[in-house]
Enzyme design. Structure first.
Site, short mmCIF file in Angstrom:
data_model
loop_
_atom_site.label_atom_id
_atom_site.label_comp_id
_atom_site.label_asym_id
_atom_site.label_seq_id
_atom_site.Cartn_x
_atom_site.Cartn_y
_atom_site.Cartn_z
N ASP A 238 -4.72 -63.41 80.79
CA ASP A 238 -6.02 -62.74 80.86
C ASP A 238 -6.72 -63.05 82.18
OD1 ASP A 238 -5.58 -61.83 78.24
OD2 ASP A 238 -6.66 -63.51 77.36
N ASP B 74 -3.87 -67.58 72.70
CA ASP B 74 -5.06 -67.79 73.53
C ASP B 74 -5.52 -69.23 73.32
OD1 ASP B 74 -5.17 -65.15 74.49
OD2 ASP B 74 -6.42 -64.48 72.81
#
Length: 166
Positions: A141, A122
């Site tokens: 995401d 991330d």
């Protein structure tokens, strides 16, 4: 364009964009926020973290067996069903089809990370001065989130369209 080819290409595009962005992050940044990059002052930053859990790190402290079941096996089964559903359901409107492809592509990209690396890379972080603040997230995401919003919009749009007809 052939419908099945469109589906495969759109899912592959979502996976590719996510994986390319993660390779760039892994090869050019310093892990753990030490090398954060302010893209737009403190409002939009790139901060590389590895996430063993799901959304916002949820489940990262689960025992390894539960993490395997809830973050790898179940998502894989759900993604397989979503792909089966979009390939077989010919009456899906274009917006719903694109939405499901975004959801599947983003989901597959994160599952791929879990299989290959044991965690998900991330790196995006948004903080609009207390008005709006995210956890650290990635392109996959965003694909899943955009797909969900499109699906909701499609559902509302289609239900209003049906009301006008009736």
């Amino acid at each position: 364009m052939n419908r099945s080819l469109f589906i495969v290409l759109l899912i592959a595009f979502n996976i590719a964009i996510d994986q390319i962005s993660k390779v760039i992050v892994r090869t050019t940044m310093i892990k753990g926020g030490k090398g954060q990059i302010n893209v737009i002052q403190d409002y939009f930053q790139l901060i590389w973290v590895e996430n063993k859990g799901a959304f916002l790190g949820m489940g990262s402290d689960m025992n390894p067996t539960l993490r395997l079941i809830f973050l790898l096996v179940l998502p894989t089964l759900v993604l397989a069903y979503v792909i089966y559903y979009i390939l077989k359901t010919k009456e899906l409107d274009r917006l719903s089809l694109i939405a499901f492809c975004c959801i599947a592509g983003g989901g597959i990209a994160n599952v791929f990370d879990r299989i290959v690396f044991g965690e998900v890379t991330d790196f995006f972080f948004i903080d609009l001065g207390g008005v709006f603040k995210t956890g650290i997230f990635n392109v996959a995401d965003m694909s899943v989130t955009i797909g969900m919003v499109m699906l909701l919009f499609s559902g509302v749009f289609n239900s209003k369209k049906k009301e006008k007809i009736a």
